[in-house]
Design an enzyme around this catalytic site. Structure first.
Site, mmCIF file in Angstrom:
data_model
loop_
_atom_site.group_PDB
_atom_site.id
_atom_site.type_symbol
_atom_site.label_atom_id
_atom_site.label_comp_id
_atom_site.label_asym_id
_atom_site.label_seq_id
_atom_site.Cartn_x
_atom_site.Cartn_y
_atom_site.Cartn_z
ATOM 1 N NE ARG A 136 -1.305 -3.458 3.736
ATOM 2 C CZ ARG A 136 -1.046 -2.597 4.703
ATOM 3 N NH1 ARG A 136 -1.853 -1.542 4.891
ATOM 4 N NH2 ARG A 136 -0.005 -2.764 5.502
ATOM 5 C CB ALA A 183 5.503 -2.481 7.975
ATOM 6 C CD GLU A 190 3.762 0.534 13.313
ATOM 7 O OE1 GLU A 190 2.862 -0.342 13.221
ATOM 8 O OE2 GLU A 190 3.522 1.746 13.265
ATOM 9 C CD GLU A 198 1.241 -3.511 11.817
ATOM 10 O OE1 GLU A 198 1.935 -4.394 11.292
ATOM 11 O OE2 GLU A 198 0.858 -2.486 11.218
ATOM 12 C CD GLU A 252 -2.827 -1.211 12.183
ATOM 13 O OE1 GLU A 252 -3.186 -0.938 13.351
ATOM 14 O OE2 GLU A 252 -1.776 -0.779 11.675
#
Length: 218
Positions: free
Chosen positions: A77, A89, A106, A110, A158
């Site tokens: 992040r 998320a 999601e 993910e 990701e």
């Protein structure tokens, strides 16, 4: 200030829209904008001006395997310069898409997983003093893997996601010690722990009413 006892029936947020006398968009971004609105509180002559982030809302997933281990993904992040352990998320940025369908999407994108059983675990407003972002966290159980040929190609941050399962009690300890600080992960893990201790009686239907979901979702 005088304090009163709050009854169980009173423990509920309630909508209370104040009349907006002026509104403009002061910043347009790739994902969200910043709005500036002017409004008045009751019995106050001077108007208030607030800048806040508009947001389509988001969903997250606490996925538990048959050993009650929680799925966590590790992702970079940039705003906080940190690789964080999170739960899957994503934004409600597909027009007309139900929240449950977004959560299922999601989880597949993910973590390459699908789930047989879905419930609503907990809702929250991410930062109501500065953002209109509303979040719903689902509980997913009965997990299985997406076939290799059907898996989503992850890009950007990701692309470096690492996934694994952690004991739910260990995850709770990580939250309470400050070692795990993602808000959706922290709340979802604690909510799942409480729900399990109450034999899952606190769970709501996956399509439970969600008044806080922004009307402009998608």
């Amino acid at each position: 200030m005088e304090f009163t006892s709050i009854t169980a029936e009173q423990l509920q947020d309630r909508p209370d829209p104040h009349e907006v006398t002026d509104a403009e968009t002061v910043y347009r971004g790739a994902i969200w904008d910043v709005a500036r609105e002017t409004f008045r509180m009751a019995d106050q002559d001077e108007p208030l001006v607030r800048d806040f982030i508009t947001h389509p809302g988001a969903v997250a997933v606490v996925a538990l395997d048959d050993q009650d281990r929680v799925l966590l993904i590790n992702q970079y992040r940039h705003p906080v310069r940190t690789r964080m352990w999170e739960i899957p998320a994503g934004l409600l940025d597909v027009s007309g898409e139900p929240a449950l369908a977004a959560a299922q999407r999601e989880l597949g994108e993910e973590a390459d997983l699908v789930a047989e059983h879905w419930d609503t675990l907990v809702d929250f407003e991410n930062s109501p003093g500065s953002s209109a972002e509303a979040n719903r966290i689902f509980l997913a159980r009965g997990l299985s893997e997406v076939p290799d040929a059907e898996r989503f190609t992850r890009e950007g941050e990701e692309a470096e996601i690492v996934a694994g399962f952690a004991d739910l009690d260990d995850a709770v300890a990580a939250v309470l010690s400050g070692r795990l600080t993602s808000p959706a992960a922290a709340l979802g893990i604690l909510a799942a722990h409480v729900a399990r201790s109450r034999d899952w009686s606190t769970l709501r239907a996956p399509d439970a009413a969600w008044p806080a979901r922004p009307g402009h979702a998608g």
